[in-house]
Scaffold this motif. Structure first.
Motif, PDB file in Angstrom:
ATOM      1  N   GLY A  99      11.736 -93.478 -17.710  1.00 52.74           N
ATOM      2  CA  GLY A  99      12.817 -92.696 -18.295  1.00 52.74           C
ATOM      3  C   GLY A  99      12.293 -91.756 -19.361  1.00 52.74           C
ATOM      4  N   ILE A 100      13.010 -90.660 -19.520  1.00 56.97           N
ATOM      5  CA  ILE A 100      12.798 -89.768 -20.662  1.00 56.97           C
ATOM      6  C   ILE A 100      14.006 -90.016 -21.546  1.00 56.97           C
ATOM      7  CG2 ILE A 100      12.755 -87.357 -21.418  1.00 56.97           C
ATOM      8  CD1 ILE A 100      10.213 -88.068 -19.990  1.00 56.97           C
ATOM      9  N   THR A 101      13.774 -90.463 -22.763  1.00 60.08           N
ATOM     10  CA  THR A 101      14.901 -90.944 -23.552  1.00 60.08           C
ATOM     11  C   THR A 101      15.665 -89.807 -24.222  1.00 60.08           C
ATOM     12  OG1 THR A 101      15.557 -92.672 -25.067  1.00 60.08           O
ATOM     13  CG2 THR A 101      13.709 -91.328 -25.749  1.00 60.08           C
ATOM     14  N   GLU A 102      16.981 -89.989 -24.350  1.00 62.25           N
ATOM     15  CA  GLU A 102      17.831 -89.029 -25.056  1.00 62.25           C
ATOM     16  C   GLU A 102      17.535 -87.602 -24.642  1.00 62.25           C
ATOM     17  OE1 GLU A 102      16.014 -91.232 -27.538  1.00 62.25           O
ATOM     18  OE2 GLU A 102      17.594 -92.697 -27.310  1.00 62.25           O
ATOM     19  N   SER A 103      17.462 -87.378 -23.320  1.00 64.14           N
ATOM     20  CA  SER A 103      16.948 -86.092 -22.848  1.00 64.14           C
ATOM     21  C   SER A 103      17.959 -84.963 -22.975  1.00 64.14           C
ATOM     22  CB  SER A 103      16.449 -86.222 -21.412  1.00 64.14           C
ATOM     23  OG  SER A 103      17.512 -86.366 -20.518  1.00 64.14           O
ATOM     24  N   GLY A 104      19.189 -85.261 -23.403  1.00 63.21           N
ATOM     25  CA  GLY A 104      20.149 -84.186 -23.654  1.00 63.21           C
ATOM     26  C   GLY A 104      21.258 -84.125 -22.622  1.00 63.21           C
ATOM     27  N   THR A 105      21.833 -82.942 -22.494  1.00 62.16           N
ATOM     28  CA  THR A 105      22.991 -82.748 -21.617  1.00 62.16           C
ATOM     29  C   THR A 105      22.539 -82.554 -20.169  1.00 62.16           C
ATOM     30  OG1 THR A 105      22.905 -80.369 -21.947  1.00 62.16           O
ATOM     31  CG2 THR A 105      24.216 -81.618 -23.515  1.00 62.16           C
ATOM     32  N   VAL A 106      23.519 -82.480 -19.263  1.00 62.15           N
ATOM     33  CA  VAL A 106      23.181 -82.254 -17.851  1.00 62.15           C
ATOM     34  C   VAL A 106      22.339 -80.994 -17.711  1.00 62.15           C
ATOM     35  CG1 VAL A 106      24.118 -81.699 -15.573  1.00 62.15           C
ATOM     36  CG2 VAL A 106      25.239 -83.429 -16.989  1.00 62.15           C
ATOM     37  N   ARG A 107      22.745 -79.943 -18.422  1.00 64.98           N
ATOM     38  CA  ARG A 107      22.110 -78.635 -18.246  1.00 64.98           C
ATOM     39  C   ARG A 107      20.629 -78.656 -18.634  1.00 64.98           C
ATOM     40  NH1 ARG A 107      23.475 -73.433 -17.367  1.00 64.98           N
ATOM     41  NH2 ARG A 107      23.055 -71.871 -18.949  1.00 64.98           N
ATOM     42  N   THR A 108      20.295 -79.347 -19.714  1.00 65.59           N
ATOM     43  CA  THR A 108      18.896 -79.345 -20.165  1.00 65.59           C
ATOM     44  C   THR A 108      18.213 -80.672 -19.857  1.00 65.59           C
ATOM     45  OG1 THR A 108      19.510 -80.095 -22.383  1.00 65.59           O
ATOM     46  CG2 THR A 108      19.436 -77.723 -22.018  1.00 65.59           C
ATOM     47  N   GLY A 109      18.949 -81.771 -19.980  1.00 66.44           N
ATOM     48  CA  GLY A 109      18.339 -83.088 -19.808  1.00 66.44           C
ATOM     49  C   GLY A 109      17.892 -83.358 -18.386  1.00 66.44           C
ATOM     50  N   SER A 110      18.591 -82.793 -17.400  1.00 71.62           N
ATOM     51  CA  SER A 110      18.162 -83.051 -16.024  1.00 71.62           C
ATOM     52  C   SER A 110      16.851 -82.323 -15.745  1.00 71.62           C
ATOM     53  CB  SER A 110      19.251 -82.682 -15.022  1.00 71.62           C
ATOM     54  OG  SER A 110      19.716 -81.388 -15.237  1.00 71.62           O
ATOM     55  N   ILE A 111      16.623 -81.200 -16.389  1.00 69.07           N
ATOM     56  CA  ILE A 111      15.354 -80.472 -16.210  1.00 69.07           C
ATOM     57  C   ILE A 111      14.218 -81.249 -16.881  1.00 69.07           C
ATOM     58  CG2 ILE A 111      14.127 -78.358 -16.872  1.00 69.07           C
ATOM     59  CD1 ILE A 111      16.880 -76.924 -16.501  1.00 69.07           C
ATOM     60  N   ARG A 112      14.446 -81.658 -18.129  1.00 67.98           N
ATOM     61  CA  ARG A 112      13.414 -82.435 -18.845  1.00 67.98           C
ATOM     62  C   ARG A 112      13.094 -83.736 -18.112  1.00 67.98           C
ATOM     63  NH1 ARG A 112      11.336 -82.764 -24.166  1.00 67.98           N
ATOM     64  NH2 ARG A 112      12.435 -80.834 -24.603  1.00 67.98           N
ATOM     65  N   SER A 113      14.131 -84.436 -17.660  1.00 67.89           N
ATOM     66  CA  SER A 113      13.899 -85.701 -16.947  1.00 67.89           C
ATOM     67  C   SER A 113      13.187 -85.465 -15.627  1.00 67.89           C
ATOM     68  CB  SER A 113      15.242 -86.403 -16.684  1.00 67.89           C
ATOM     69  OG  SER A 113      15.835 -86.794 -17.901  1.00 67.89           O
ATOM     70  N   LYS A 130      10.117 -74.981 -22.233  1.00 70.52           N
ATOM     71  CA  LYS A 130      10.415 -75.655 -23.507  1.00 70.52           C
ATOM     72  C   LYS A 130      10.199 -77.165 -23.389  1.00 70.52           C
ATOM     73  CE  LYS A 130      14.430 -74.462 -25.296  1.00 70.52           C
ATOM     74  NZ  LYS A 130      15.845 -73.976 -25.259  1.00 70.52           N
ATOM     75  N   SER A 131      10.587 -77.729 -22.245  1.00 73.85           N
ATOM     76  CA  SER A 131      10.444 -79.179 -22.064  1.00 73.85           C
ATOM     77  C   SER A 131       8.987 -79.594 -22.147  1.00 73.85           C
ATOM     78  CB  SER A 131      11.002 -79.612 -20.699  1.00 73.85           C
ATOM     79  OG  SER A 131      12.383 -79.365 -20.634  1.00 73.85           O
ATOM     80  N   LEU A 132       8.101 -78.696 -21.745  1.00 78.63           N
ATOM     81  CA  LEU A 132       6.670 -79.012 -21.765  1.00 78.63           C
ATOM     82  C   LEU A 132       5.987 -78.460 -23.024  1.00 78.63           C
ATOM     83  CD1 LEU A 132       5.970 -78.426 -17.996  1.00 78.63           C
ATOM     84  CD2 LEU A 132       5.483 -80.549 -19.231  1.00 78.63           C
ATOM     85  N   ASP A 133       6.787 -77.968 -23.978  1.00 79.73           N
ATOM     86  CA  ASP A 133       6.225 -77.400 -25.213  1.00 79.73           C
ATOM     87  C   ASP A 133       5.270 -76.248 -24.943  1.00 79.73           C
ATOM     88  OD1 ASP A 133       7.477 -78.767 -27.258  1.00 79.73           O
ATOM     89  OD2 ASP A 133       6.162 -80.499 -27.077  1.00 79.73           O
ATOM     90  N   ILE A 134       5.513 -75.521 -23.847  1.00 75.70           N
ATOM     91  CA  ILE A 134       4.652 -74.387 -23.502  1.00 75.70           C
ATOM     92  C   ILE A 134       5.181 -73.105 -24.136  1.00 75.70           C
ATOM     93  CG2 ILE A 134       3.959 -72.918 -21.551  1.00 75.70           C
ATOM     94  CD1 ILE A 134       3.727 -75.454 -19.884  1.00 75.70           C
ATOM     95  N   ARG A 135       6.493 -72.968 -24.192  1.00 81.65           N
ATOM     96  CA  ARG A 135       7.115 -71.832 -24.879  1.00 81.65           C
ATOM     97  C   ARG A 135       8.188 -72.391 -25.804  1.00 81.65           C
ATOM     98  NH1 ARG A 135       6.864 -66.605 -22.201  1.00 81.65           N
ATOM     99  NH2 ARG A 135       7.943 -65.837 -24.026  1.00 81.65           N
ATOM    100  N   ARG A 136       8.503 -71.629 -26.821  1.00 85.21           N
ATOM    101  CA  ARG A 136       9.638 -71.973 -27.656  1.00 85.21           C
ATOM    102  C   ARG A 136      10.639 -70.839 -27.538  1.00 85.21           C
ATOM    103  NH1 ARG A 136       8.465 -74.463 -33.310  1.00 85.21           N
ATOM    104  NH2 ARG A 136       9.032 -76.447 -32.358  1.00 85.21           N
ATOM    105  N   LYS A 137      11.871 -71.177 -27.324  1.00 85.08           N
ATOM    106  CA  LYS A 137      12.910 -70.151 -27.245  1.00 85.08           C
ATOM    107  C   LYS A 137      14.228 -70.829 -27.547  1.00 85.08           C
ATOM    108  CE  LYS A 137      14.984 -66.684 -24.253  1.00 85.08           C
ATOM    109  NZ  LYS A 137      16.376 -67.162 -24.263  1.00 85.08           N
ATOM    110  N   GLY A 138      14.737 -70.575 -28.714  1.00 89.77           N
ATOM    111  CA  GLY A 138      15.967 -71.231 -29.102  1.00 89.77           C
ATOM    112  C   GLY A 138      15.731 -72.717 -29.307  1.00 89.77           C
ATOM    113  N   SER A 139      16.804 -73.455 -29.352  1.00 88.71           N
ATOM    114  CA  SER A 139      16.739 -74.837 -29.795  1.00 88.71           C
ATOM    115  C   SER A 139      16.433 -75.809 -28.666  1.00 88.71           C
ATOM    116  CB  SER A 139      18.093 -75.214 -30.382  1.00 88.71           C
ATOM    117  OG  SER A 139      19.058 -75.059 -29.360  1.00 88.71           O
ATOM    118  N   VAL A 140      16.033 -77.001 -29.093  1.00 86.22           N
ATOM    119  CA  VAL A 140      15.924 -78.146 -28.193  1.00 86.22           C
ATOM    120  C   VAL A 140      16.906 -79.187 -28.706  1.00 86.22           C
ATOM    121  CG1 VAL A 140      14.435 -80.075 -27.568  1.00 86.22           C
ATOM    122  CG2 VAL A 140      13.543 -77.743 -27.483  1.00 86.22           C
TER     123      VAL A 140
END
Lengths: 361, 361
Positions: free
Chosen positions: A196-210, B246-256
C-alpha cells in the motif's frame, strides 16, 4: 497463509482488500459497506477496532458471512483477544506496541489456536525512527531502512513466540522509500507482503500515486495482497486496485478498454462513443479486450488485436472481431453494433467457461 | 536537444506534452485548445497534420507564440517540408515510411537548416512486425524486440543522413512490452526518449495504466518527455502527466495533498473537508505539501511532515505548520484555518522565491 478462505501468497492470485470507513460499532452501516465492497469484488475487508464498542460488534459482523474480516487494532491486547474470540479471520496489530511479553503470548496463543494470521503494519507516519537525530524527517533509503528495521522488531517478537503466520506492510506516502522498503524486506523474510501507499490522497491524485508505487513492486513480482488507500468511498479503492492488477495482466476482472485520445485525424465523434461503450462494459463480467479507435493510423492494428474493436474513418468505421473484419458501418450504427458484438463475445466466453466446468460424461 | 525553446533530455526536467483533438485546419478551435493546454502547464503541443489543409494552418498557429509545436505526419514528405517551412519546432515522422531516399534527404536537409528535431514514433498497433509468422499478435519481450527493431530501422536511415536530432517513442497498450522496449533502446542509443502508453483508455482507467507504465520507467531514470494518452479533454492528460511526475518527486507543480482514507477510528467529517481543501489547493501554484488526516494513529506524523497539516481527533483537531503544533481547533474551524495556513505558507514560498531572484545589490 489463509485469511478465512482466501489464500495470501504461495503463488495464489494477488488479493484485493479494502477497509470500512463506518464506525465499526454501527453494525448496520458497517455491514452495508462490507456488502457494497464485496459487490465491487473486494476479497478481504478490514475494520478498525479502536475500542470495546467496536469489538463488541464483531460477532454480529462475522455472523453475516460475506468475506473474511481483519480487525485493525492498536496498542490494546484485550481488543485483540476479543476479536480472535469473536472469530476474526486476521489481526492487524504490531506486537511491539501492546506491552509486555505476557500480553504478546496471550495474543499469539489465541491466534495459534484459531489459525488467525497477524499483519504487522508499519506506516512511515507513525514510527519514531522516521525522523533523524536532528528531528528532520528521513527520506529515500534512510526512511526505508528505518521502516524495515521497525518491522523486523515486531517480526522477531512473533518469531520468538514461534509464530509464523505473519503478513507485513511497509507504507509511506512517498513512492521511493516504499519501494525500497518492500524490496529490502522481500529479500529478508519469507512472509507474504501486503502492499500500500499510505494516505495517498483523493481519487484524482491518490489513484495515480498508488498505481505507480504498487505497479513498480507488482511488476517486479513483489506483493501478495494490495490495498489502495483513497480519501473516497472504499468501493473506489477496489476499482482502482483491480485496474492496477488488470493493467499489469496480473488479474482479470471484467473488460479492458483500449481507446485512443483522438487527434486532428479523427473524423468520428469519439469521446461520447467511448463513454457509452464504457457504460456497456461496466455490466460485462467476462475478461474482454475491446478497442475503440478514431482513425486509420493505429486504429486497425489495435482493433484487430482486441476481442472486438472499431476503427473509425471518415464518418464510417470497421468492426473487427477476433482479428478479422466483421462489417463496415455508418457512424450511427457504431454503438448498437459494438454493443451487440460485445454481448456476443461475452456470451461465447460464458459458454466456453461453462463447457470447461461441465462434468466429464 | 531543443524543441523550440524547450530542452529535452541532457539532464533537463522531464517535459510534459499533449496533442490537440481539434481539426488542425480549424485555426480558431486549435488555437483555443493549445491555449487551454498551456494554461494547464503543457510544455509542448503536438498537432496532427494529415493533409494540406492542416499544413496550411501551421503558419497561423505558429504566429501565436505560446508553446513549441510538433507536427504529426504520416507517409507524406511534402507535408513535412511544408511544416518545416512554416517554422514548426519538431516533426514526428518515421523516415522509413515516406518513400525513397531522395525524399528523406529533402526532409532531413530542411530540418538541419532550421534546427528541427525529428521524433521517430513506433506504436505496436501500426507495425507489421507486431504479429508473428502465424498472424498472432506478439506480446512481452517478442513484441518489445519487434518495436525496437522497427524503430532502429528508422534511426539508421536518419543516421545515414548524418542527422542526430532524434527523439524516439515505443508505445504499446500493454505495459510489459512497453517497459521492455524502452529499457532496451535506452541501452542502445544516446537519443532522448518520449514515453507513452498508447490508447490507454479513459481518464478512469487510462490514467492508472499510464501511471504504472510511465512510472516504472521514470523511476528507473528512463524518459525525457512524456505524453499521457487519454480519451478525454487533453487538459486531463497534462494533469495526469504532472501528477505522475509529482508522485515520483521528479517535477514540482502546485501542491501535493496527503489525505487518509478514513476508517472506523475517524471522528471528523473527513471527505467533504478534503474535497474543499483540494479546491483551495487548485488555486495554489507553489509546491506545498498539505496533509489532512482523520485520526491520531498516523495523523500527527503525517501532519508534522507536511508544510501544513491537520490531524483530526474527536470533533477537534490540531494544525501543524513546519513540524510544530500551531493551534488546536473545533471542527467548524478546520477549513478556514487550514485555508489561511495554506495561503500563508504559499505567500512565504513566493517571498522566498522573490528574494532568491532579486538582483544582488
Amino acid at each position: 497463509m489463509n485469511v478465512g478462505d482466501v489464500r495470501i501468497g504461495g503463488g495464489g492470485p494477488v488479493v484485493v482488500q479494502s477497509m470500512t470507513t463506518t464506525s465499526t460499532a454501527d453494525v448496520e452501516a458497517t455491514s452495508n459497506e462490507i456488502a457494497r465492497l464485496v459487490d465491487a469484488g473486494c476479497e478481504i475487508v478490514r475494520v478498525a477496532v479502536p475500542d470495546r464498542e467496536a469489538a463488541a460488534a464483531l460477532p454480529e459482523l462475522l455472523r453475516r458471512p460475506a468475506v473474511p474480516l481483519i480487525a485493525d487494532i492498536h496498542f490494546d491486547h484485550r481488543l485483540a483477544l476479543t476479536a480472535v474470540e469473536a472469530g476474526i479471520h486476521c489481526l492487524r496489530i504490531n506486537p511491539g506496541n501492546i506491552g509486555d511479553r505476557d500480553r504478546v503470548r496471550q495474543v499469539v496463543q489465541a491466534c495459534k489456536e484459531r489459525g488467525v494470521p497477524i499483519r504487522i503494519g508499519v506506516n512511515a507516519g507513525s514510527i519514531p525512527e522516521a525522523s533523524g537525530p536532528d528531528g528532520r524527517p528521513k527520506t529515500g533509503a534512510a526512511l526505508a531502512d528505518a521502516m524495515v528495521a521497525h518491522a523486523m522488531e515486531h517480526v522477531r517478537i512473533l518469531e520468538e513466540e514461534d509464530f509464523e503466520a505473519i503478513k507485513i506492510s511497509l507504507k509511506a506516502f512517498e513512492i521511493d522509500p516504499t519501494v525500497r522498503a518492500y524490496r529490502k524486506i522481500a529479500d529478508m523474510v519469507p512472509y507474504p507482503l501486503h502492499l500500500g501507499i499510505t494516505e495517498s490522497g483523493t481519487v484524482r491524485t491518490g489513484s495515480i500515486r498508488s498505481a505507480i508505487g504498487l505497479g513498480i513492486l507488482l511488476y517486479e513480482g513483489i506483493g501478495d495482497t494490495i490495498r489502495v488507500s483513497l480519501t473516497a468511498d472504499p468501493v473506489e479503492e477496489v476499482f482502482v486496485a483491480f485496474e492496477i492488477l488488470k493493467s499489469l495482466d496480473i488479474r482479470r476482472k471484467g473488460s479492458v478498454l483500449v481507446s485512443c485520445p483522438s487527434c486532428g485525424r479523427c473524423e468520428i465523434d469519439l469521446f461520447p462513443l467511448v463513454g457509452k461503450v464504457e457504460e456497456v462494459l461496466a455490466g460485462i463480467e467476462e475478461p474482454l479486450k475491446v478497442a475503440v479507435m478514431g482513425c486509420v493510423v493505429n486504429g486497425p492494428g489495435e482493433a484487430r488485436d482486441a476481442d472486438i474493436g472499431l476503427a473509425g474513418g471518415k464518418g464510417r468505421g470497421v468492426i473487427f472481431a477476433d482479428g478479422k473484419i466483421l462489417e463496415t458501418l455508418n457512424e450511427d450504427e457504431f454503438l448498437p453494433r459494438l454493443t451487440a458484438g460485445i454481448e456476443r463475445v461475452a456470451a461465447d466466453h460464458r459458454a466456453a467457461a461453462a463447457e470447461k466446468d461441465a462434468p466429464v460424461p
